[in-house]
Design an enzyme around this catalytic site. Structure first.
Site, short mmCIF file in Angstrom:
data_model
loop_
_atom_site.label_atom_id
_atom_site.label_comp_id
_atom_site.label_asym_id
_atom_site.label_seq_id
_atom_site.Cartn_x
_atom_site.Cartn_y
_atom_site.Cartn_z
N PRO A 77 7.63 -3.04 52.65
CA PRO A 77 6.89 -2.04 52.20
C PRO A 77 5.55 -2.62 51.43
O PRO A 77 5.49 -3.28 50.94
CB PRO A 77 7.61 -1.11 51.21
CG PRO A 77 8.64 -2.21 50.77
CD PRO A 77 9.03 -3.14 51.74
N ASN A 78 4.44 -1.77 51.83
CA ASN A 78 3.16 -1.78 51.18
C ASN A 78 2.41 -3.03 51.75
O ASN A 78 1.25 -3.49 51.35
CB ASN A 78 3.12 -1.76 49.69
CG ASN A 78 4.03 -0.61 49.27
OD1 ASN A 78 3.55 0.48 49.68
ND2 ASN A 78 5.01 -0.66 48.11
N ARG A 89 -4.97 -3.96 48.87
CA ARG A 89 -4.07 -3.67 47.78
C ARG A 89 -3.97 -5.24 46.63
O ARG A 89 -3.90 -6.07 47.09
CB ARG A 89 -2.64 -3.80 48.49
CG ARG A 89 -1.55 -3.75 47.17
CD ARG A 89 -0.03 -3.80 47.96
NE ARG A 89 0.82 -3.89 47.36
CZ ARG A 89 2.19 -4.58 47.46
NH1 ARG A 89 2.49 -5.14 48.35
NH2 ARG A 89 3.13 -4.28 46.38
N TYR A 144 -2.39 -10.29 45.78
CA TYR A 144 -1.91 -10.72 47.31
C TYR A 144 -3.40 -11.26 47.97
O TYR A 144 -2.99 -11.16 49.36
CB TYR A 144 -1.60 -9.22 47.68
CG TYR A 144 -0.46 -8.73 47.02
CD1 TYR A 144 0.61 -9.45 46.81
CD2 TYR A 144 -0.62 -7.62 46.47
CE1 TYR A 144 1.78 -9.01 46.03
CE2 TYR A 144 0.60 -6.92 45.73
CZ TYR A 144 1.63 -7.85 45.42
OH TYR A 144 2.56 -7.48 44.49
N ASN A 171 9.09 -11.15 54.45
CA ASN A 171 8.36 -10.92 53.10
C ASN A 171 9.03 -9.65 52.92
O ASN A 171 8.62 -8.46 53.39
CB ASN A 171 6.87 -10.77 53.06
CG ASN A 171 6.40 -10.37 51.71
OD1 ASN A 171 7.17 -10.16 50.81
ND2 ASN A 171 5.26 -10.81 51.43
N ALA A 225 8.86 -5.20 47.71
CA ALA A 225 9.69 -4.83 46.49
C ALA A 225 11.22 -4.70 46.99
O ALA A 225 12.05 -4.75 46.04
CB ALA A 225 9.29 -3.59 46.07
N ASP A 236 22.85 -8.60 53.03
CA ASP A 236 24.15 -8.47 53.78
C ASP A 236 23.91 -8.64 55.31
O ASP A 236 24.52 -9.23 55.96
CB ASP A 236 24.64 -7.23 53.61
CG ASP A 236 25.63 -7.10 52.26
OD1 ASP A 236 25.57 -8.30 51.74
OD2 ASP A 236 26.07 -6.07 51.92
N GLU A 260 12.27 -16.86 52.89
CA GLU A 260 11.61 -15.61 52.31
C GLU A 260 10.39 -16.14 51.73
O GLU A 260 10.01 -17.06 51.14
CB GLU A 260 12.54 -15.51 51.01
CG GLU A 260 12.10 -14.11 50.21
CD GLU A 260 12.95 -14.00 48.93
OE1 GLU A 260 14.22 -14.15 48.99
OE2 GLU A 260 12.57 -13.72 47.76
N HIS A 275 6.46 -15.02 49.72
CA HIS A 275 5.73 -14.04 48.81
C HIS A 275 4.48 -14.70 48.64
O HIS A 275 4.23 -15.75 48.32
CB HIS A 275 6.48 -13.91 47.41
CG HIS A 275 7.92 -13.32 47.44
ND1 HIS A 275 8.23 -11.99 47.73
CD2 HIS A 275 9.12 -14.06 47.36
CE1 HIS A 275 9.33 -11.74 47.76
NE2 HIS A 275 10.00 -12.95 47.58
N SER A 318 2.25 -13.71 46.21
CA SER A 318 2.22 -13.62 44.84
C SER A 318 3.40 -14.82 44.36
O SER A 318 4.33 -14.84 44.92
CB SER A 318 2.18 -12.77 44.15
OG SER A 318 3.35 -12.00 44.01
N ARG A 358 5.13 -13.05 37.00
CA ARG A 358 4.83 -11.72 37.04
C ARG A 358 5.86 -10.88 36.17
O ARG A 358 6.33 -11.58 35.27
CB ARG A 358 4.56 -11.22 38.12
CG ARG A 358 3.49 -11.99 39.01
CD ARG A 358 3.23 -11.55 40.64
NE ARG A 358 2.72 -10.11 40.50
CZ ARG A 358 2.71 -9.01 41.49
NH1 ARG A 358 3.38 -9.52 42.72
NH2 ARG A 358 2.20 -7.89 41.15
C1 DQA Z 1 5.50 -9.61 47.48
C2 DQA Z 1 6.06 -9.58 45.65
C3 DQA Z 1 6.89 -8.17 45.38
O1 DQA Z 1 7.48 -8.38 44.00
C4 DQA Z 1 6.22 -7.01 45.49
O2 DQA Z 1 7.01 -5.94 45.48
C5 DQA Z 1 5.43 -7.00 47.00
C6 DQA Z 1 4.99 -8.35 47.37
C7 DQA Z 1 4.60 -10.58 47.36
O3 DQA Z 1 4.36 -10.97 48.63
O4 DQA Z 1 4.03 -11.37 46.49
O5 DQA Z 1 5.47 -5.85 47.69
O6 DQA Z 1 6.83 -9.59 47.92
#
Ligand code: DQA
Length: 152
Positions: A10-11, A18, A23, A73, A76, A86, A97, A99, A101, A106
């Protein structure tokens, strides 16, 4: 054909707009284009998807096989989704995984990933380069696997 999949949660469709201090300034389309090109250069199929709906991500993960590779990724959902964890474990798809950031530098809630224990590893804090490094690892992993299959 086994593929390398890049799923964004998401996002992450808002990348570029953003919170660039966390990011970066690159858009999701730019990142996707770069990582797909790296795989295609060595003849490996790679595809990227983004969703703001957890059920979509679950369905996508369930459609993978253990011959695929997943770069994820989870946004949240990293910190909350036992369902995604799962699904990865159920399908046994090798997963990294990613990220953008550094989730360990953080807010306290971000430092905990419920997904990480079912992944090969985690790349965090390297911005868009994290996806590139994950893709390079995924390519090596897939090549090693196909060599093993050819030998057997
Ligand atoms: C994120 C880190 C997460 O905590 C955050 O909710 C994101 C982006 C990152 O790519 O740094 O949406 O996954």
């Amino acid at each position: 054909m086994a593929s390398i999949w890049v799923f964004h949660g998401p996002n992450l469709n808002l990348l570029g707009l953003r919170e660039p201090e966390h990011y970066g300034s690159r858009t999701l389309a730019e990142i996707n284009q770069e990582v797909v090109a790296i795989a295609n250069q060595v003849g490996i199929n790679a595809e990227c998807r983004q969703t703001n709906h957890e059920g979509d991500l679950l369905d996508w993960i369930q459609s993978l096989t253990c011959d695929d590779f997943l770069i994820l990724n989870p946004g949240a959902w990293t910190h909350t989704s036992y369902a995604i964890r799962d699904a990865i474990r159920a399908v046994r798809v090798p997963t990294i995984e990613v990220h953008l950031s550094n989730i360990h530098a953080r807010e306290a809630f971000r430092a905990d990933s419920v997904i990480a224990p079912v992944c090969i590893g985690q790349v965090s804090g390297l911005g868009a380069d994290g996806y590139v490094l994950a893709m390079r690892y995924a390519i090596d992993y897939q090549k090693r696997r196909s060599e093993l299959v050819q030998q057997s």
